[in-house]
Design a protein around this motif. Structure first.
Motif, short mmCIF file in Angstrom:
data_model
loop_
_atom_site.label_atom_id
_atom_site.label_comp_id
_atom_site.label_asym_id
_atom_site.label_seq_id
_atom_site.Cartn_x
_atom_site.Cartn_y
_atom_site.Cartn_z
N VAL A 56 0.82 -1.21 0.00
CA VAL A 56 0.00 0.00 0.00
C VAL A 56 0.85 1.26 0.00
O VAL A 56 0.57 2.23 -0.71
N VAL A 57 1.93 1.27 0.79
CA VAL A 57 2.70 2.49 0.98
C VAL A 57 3.78 2.66 -0.07
O VAL A 57 3.94 3.72 -0.68
N LYS A 209 -13.17 1.68 13.19
CA LYS A 209 -12.72 2.67 12.21
C LYS A 209 -11.21 2.70 12.18
O LYS A 209 -10.52 2.37 13.16
N LEU A 210 -10.64 3.13 11.05
CA LEU A 210 -9.22 3.41 10.94
C LEU A 210 -9.08 4.51 9.90
O LEU A 210 -9.07 4.26 8.70
N ASN A 211 -9.06 5.77 10.37
CA ASN A 211 -9.11 6.91 9.46
C ASN A 211 -8.34 8.13 9.95
O ASN A 211 -8.54 9.24 9.44
N GLY A 212 -7.48 7.95 10.97
CA GLY A 212 -6.59 9.03 11.34
C GLY A 212 -7.06 9.94 12.45
O GLY A 212 -8.06 9.68 13.12
N ALA A 213 -6.32 11.03 12.61
CA ALA A 213 -6.41 11.88 13.80
C ALA A 213 -7.76 12.56 13.97
O ALA A 213 -8.19 12.81 15.10
N HIS A 220 -2.84 9.87 5.77
CA HIS A 220 -2.79 8.81 4.77
C HIS A 220 -2.64 9.41 3.36
O HIS A 220 -1.79 8.98 2.57
N LEU A 221 -3.48 10.39 3.08
CA LEU A 221 -3.50 10.99 1.75
C LEU A 221 -2.23 11.80 1.49
O LEU A 221 -1.70 11.80 0.37
N ALA A 222 -1.74 12.46 2.52
CA ALA A 222 -0.50 13.23 2.34
C ALA A 222 0.68 12.32 2.04
O ALA A 222 1.57 12.68 1.25
N ALA A 223 0.70 11.15 2.64
CA ALA A 223 1.83 10.22 2.46
C ALA A 223 1.71 9.44 1.15
O ALA A 223 2.69 9.29 0.41
N VAL A 224 0.52 8.94 0.85
CA VAL A 224 0.32 8.11 -0.34
C VAL A 224 -1.00 8.54 -1.00
O VAL A 224 -2.04 7.92 -0.81
N PRO A 225 -0.97 9.61 -1.79
CA PRO A 225 -2.21 10.15 -2.35
C PRO A 225 -2.89 9.23 -3.35
O PRO A 225 -4.09 9.35 -3.58
#
Length: 485
Positions: A56-57, A209-213, A220-225
């Motif tokens: 994924v990354v 859920k798993l969707n960040g801060a 997530h999007l900033a690292a792997v858009p």
């Protein structure tokens, strides 16, 4: 005076970890602090495996089957040494989830896979790990501990209802003698109510859920858009056997927990009603407590066998419900995108379920020590012939509607005969034979006794068999779910 707090091994502060440990010990595998850390390790391991194996990354060397198995053994073999190690790390980090991250990175080093180190806890906020861990913990506690105990108790109660289906009982409404029933039918009512609440608990939905801060997938999007992070999140959460929640703040909203705790509390309240009814039946002499009673009933009165199992259950159900109620009402509220009230509150889930589990244990033991006393029930019925005023006046009403003469004011005439006084069978039969009833009705009413005036009560117990779960229902389905692979 010596300090008890300094003795080793440590003395339990609460009753669940002291006096009643044996009855609630299975919950330790699911709802203790150690169980929470084990589930955190489990979620972090599965997230690492998912990211690595799905690339994924970034493209990287895949984990071998042996490495995947070794990582999962970290969870399977989690024990005292791991608990101690996590404790040492947390004393440095002063952060429980960060301690799990560092702990797992050490395990990667042992596998010579430091290249994947930064995939541990990738793009996660602590609550991404915690909400999934708690969902798995609570699901395990309910499905593997609470439901089997509840099922065993229900089967025990339902069998007692069947055994006593035809044993006549003087009913008491408002504490006064009322239309006879059977002991089995009255126990079946409570069993039916408990079974219905049990089905609600068994069909609970466990969300994650798993969707960040703040629930936006920002990191997530900033690292792997280019990744479809919603799909990744959905697939991962569902792979754990949980229902994916697509819309949250930093925390999963906990509404499913509030729903589950309300259902558990309602089951407890019906069970409390069973305890108070059985206590009353014992007080009236309708049950004897003989079997298995090698215990001391009273420290001064040798004849006594107190209904302590049901009294103990009442108290523990009240404690359990106080906690379940505050959990349900508190967990649904979080200030703006996050506050920490849920963190402290959720640490009481084990205590709430523990007191409920202890109550189930006590009720089961109490039921096992009961012997019905039909002769005592029969004596009370024989002393209350006035309860037959109901069928006589009802038959007179039916005849009045059909135009039969002399059936006027049936309620008032029976009230004059019975209100505020005891009558005998002879009194009632004399009254019936003086009414001018059709012969078949007269003989039917004259032949009634308090013991035979139970209506359909014996047959109604059969509804227990019709309400029992069958294959494919939420009661019998395997709800353990899978894990991300």
């Amino acid at each position: 005076m010596a300090s008890l707090a300094e003795l080793t091994p440590p003395i339990a502060l609460g009753a669940l970890d002291g006096r009643y440990r044996g009855a609630v010990a299975p919950l330790v595998d699911h709802l203790s602090e150690a169980a929470l850390n084990r589930q955190r390790v489990h979620v972090e391991v599965e997230w690492l495996i998912y990211l690595a194996q799905h690339q994924v990354v970034a493209p990287s060397r895949l984990l071998t089957d042996d490495q995947v198995a070794a990582l999962r053994r970290v969870v399977e073999d989690f024990g005292a040494d791991d608990i101690a190690e996590l404790g040492r790390i947390e004393r440095e980090t002063v952060h429980d989830v960060k301690a799990v991250e560092y702990y797992l990175k050490r395990r990667l080093a042992g596998l010579d896979r430091e290249d994947l180190s930064e995939l541990v806890h990738f793009a996660c906020t602590s609550e991404d790990i915690n909400n999934l861990s708690y969902a798995l913990m609570v699901r395990g506690a309910v499905t593997q501990v609470w439901l089997p105990r509840a099922d065993a108790l229900l089967e025990q109660l339902e069998q007692l209802a069947r055994d006593l289906a035809e044993v006549p009982l003087l009913a008491h409404t408002h504490g006064q003698p009322a239309t006879p029933t059977t002991m089995g039918k009255e126990l079946a009512v409570l069993a039916h109510r408990l079974r219905r609440q049990r089905r609600r608990v068994a069909s609970a939905e466990y969300l994650g859920k798993l969707n960040g801060a703040t629930g936006t997938y920002g990191a997530h999007l900033a690292a792997v858009p280019e990744a479809d992070w919603q799909q990744v999140s959905r697939e991962f959460v569902q792979g754990l056997g949980l229902t994916w929640n697509p819309l949250t703040t930093q925390i999963e909203s906990h509404d499913w927990q509030a729903e589950l705790y309300a259902d558990l509390a309602r089951f407890n309240r019906v069970l409390h009603n069973l305890c108070t009814d059985l206590w009353s039946y014992i007080s009236l002499g309708y049950f004897a407590q003989v079997r298995g009673q090698g215990t001391v009933g009273s420290s001064t009165m040798p004849h006594k066998v107190n209904p302590i199992r049901f009294e103990n259950a009442e108290a523990n159900l009240e404690v359990s419900n106080a906690l379940l109620d505050v959990l349900a009402s508190t967990l649904v509220t979080s200030r703006l995108q996050r506050d920490l009230t849920d963190s402290s509150m959720q640490r009481n889930i084990g205590t709430a379920l523990g007191h409920g589990l202890l109550a189930l244990d006590n009720v089961a033991k109490g039921l096992a020590g009961l012997d019905a006393a039909p002769e005592a029930m029969a004596a009370d019925l024989e002393a209350n012939w006035e309860v037959l005023a109901e069928p006589v006046q009802s038959a007179m009403r039916a005849l009045a509607v059909a135009g039969h003469p002399g059936m006027d004011n049936p309620y008032e005439r029976l009230k004059e005969l019975t209100r505020g006084r005891r009558i005998t069978g002879d009194d009632l039969r004399e009254f019936v034979r003086g009414l001018g009833l059709p012969e078949d009705v007269q003989e039917r009413l004259a032949g009634l006794t308090p013991q035979t005036y139970v209506g359909l009560a014996p047959q109604l117990v059969a509804h227990l068999d019709r309400s029992a779960p069958g294959p494919g229902t939420p009661d019998s389905a395997d709800r353990r779910g899978g894990v991300a692979r």
